[in-house]
Motif scaffolding. Structure first.
Motif, PDB file in Angstrom:
ATOM      1  N   LEU A 194       0.831  -1.210   0.000  1.00 24.29           N
ATOM      2  CA  LEU A 194       0.000   0.000   0.000  1.00 24.29           C
ATOM      3  C   LEU A 194       0.865   1.259   0.000  1.00 24.29           C
ATOM      4  O   LEU A 194       0.523   2.261  -0.627  1.00 24.29           O
ATOM      5  N   LEU A 210      -8.750   2.209  -0.914  1.00 19.58           N
ATOM      6  CA  LEU A 210      -7.423   1.780  -1.376  1.00 19.58           C
ATOM      7  C   LEU A 210      -7.203   0.306  -1.033  1.00 19.58           C
ATOM      8  O   LEU A 210      -6.649  -0.457  -1.836  1.00 19.58           O
ATOM      9  N   ASN A 214      -6.731  -2.783  -3.836  1.00 18.11           N
ATOM     10  CA  ASN A 214      -5.389  -3.344  -3.988  1.00 18.11           C
ATOM     11  C   ASN A 214      -5.085  -4.558  -3.122  1.00 18.11           C
ATOM     12  O   ASN A 214      -4.138  -5.290  -3.397  1.00 18.11           O
TER      13      ASN A 214
END
Length: 347
Positions: A194, A210, A214
């Motif tokens: 990240l 996010l 991901n």
């Protein structure tokens, strides 16, 4: 003399300041901290041109304690230190014979100041009452690498991000804690992933969006949201989340879901039986750091009596037994077990 109880942070701080000890005996059930301290020493003690002649790495599977002692007693060449690292030392002997224990203890009582001996003793513990442990504590560091308790995982994630100068909102931190759990190596691997993604972003902050994009963890369908739905007796939402879990068993196995529900009701009982139910006291009892973390428990106190919380814990334990095949009378699969559990808790 080394402190008898050195924290992970203490040890890392000293290493970075080049304040070394002649012995690091790293033991315990959490391999992550043992590996990180060892790597930090490997990367800091010796300069690049000193490594070839002054670094010795031994492995427990094909070494003996005599090999370790022989290596530790050597002197460095064109360097202030020699670094000796013993990986997987717990594999060397199931039991330390008396003569070996005495030899080790004698060395630890008077270790060579120019040698930094690092012993990885994963998943096992030295008896602190024995002379070997006493000698290590007197002249070096005897570190007990403990597993992080589940309720402390959000705090650990927050501190890890703070060290990297990265922010994350509360929900994002809880999602990571719920689904990556106490596998700290995996947790940090995902955090590093990240962080790479944040490099080119103007705002360095980890968000649920996010994570969902991901890491593959849904911000809307996770343990954090399930606990919230249960706390608020939102039957429709709880069952929607359960259906999502059923369709994604690898990411949302019942063995991951049941502990989260169990912990919620266990903490809810703590709230019920607290004489002082102020936010400050409940936060202290539950190890929370922000009043917003109490939101679900405040809802839970309204919707579940202490008796209902007890019954919920009982039902979770029965569900756990069924999921492990212990209840031979039950033919329910994981999907049915979760549905039945939610029905019994929420009705």
């Amino acid at each position: 003399m080394a402190k008898k109880e050195y924290t992970y942070e203490d040890i890392c701080r000293d290493i970075k300041s080049r304040n070394y000890y002649p012995v690091y005996f790293l033991m315990g059930e959490e391999p992550y901290f043992i590996d990180r301290i060892t790597d930090l020493l490997l990367n800091n003690v010796l300069k690049e041109d000193e490594i070839d002649f002054n670094r010795i790495v031994l492995y427990g599977a094909d070494s003996t304690w005599f090999d370790v002692l022989n290596a530790a007693r050597k002197f460095p060449m064109m360097s202030d230190y020699q670094l000796v690292v013993v990986r997987e030392a717990q594999l060397m002997d199931e039991r330390l014979a008396a003569n070996k224990l005495e030899l080790l203890s004698n060395y630890m009582k008077n270790p060579l100041k120019s040698t930094i001996l690092v012993i990885n003793y994963k998943y096992k513990m030295l008896d602190r009452r024995k002379s070997l442990a006493t000698a290590i504590e007197k002249n070096g560091i005897l570190f007990d690498s403990k597993k992080i308790k589940e309720y402390k995982l959000p705090e650990f994630i927050t501190q890890s991000l703070r060290q990297r100068s990265i922010e994350a909102d509360r929900k994002a931190i809880q999602i990571l804690a719920d689904y990556l759990g106490d596998d700290l190596a995996l947790l940090n691997k995902e955090l590093d992933k990240l962080l790479v993604l944040l490099t080119n972003l103007p705002v360095k902050k980890i968000t649920p969006e996010l994570i969902e994009k991901n890491v593959g963890i849904s911000k809307d369908f996770n343990n954090f949201e399930l606990k919230s739905a249960i706390a608020n007796k939102d039957i429709l939402k709880a069952n929607r989340i359960a259906q999502y879990f059923v369709r994604n068993p690898k990411l949302h196995s019942i063995q991951m879901v049941l502990p989260a529900i169990h912990d919620f009701f266990t903490n809810l009982l703590i709230c019920h039986y607290a004489k002082d139910k102020t936010d400050a006291n409940l936060m202290s009892l539950l190890g929370f750091h922000h009043p917003i973390q109490l939101k679900d428990y405040q809802a839970g106190l309204r919707h579940f009596s202490a008796l209902k919380a007890f019954n919920a814990i009982h039902e979770v334990r029965l569900a756990d037994a069924r999921s492990k095949g212990i209840d031979a009378t039950s033919s329910l699969n994981s999907s049915d077990i979760l549905k039945v559990l939610l029905y019994k808790i929420l009705h």
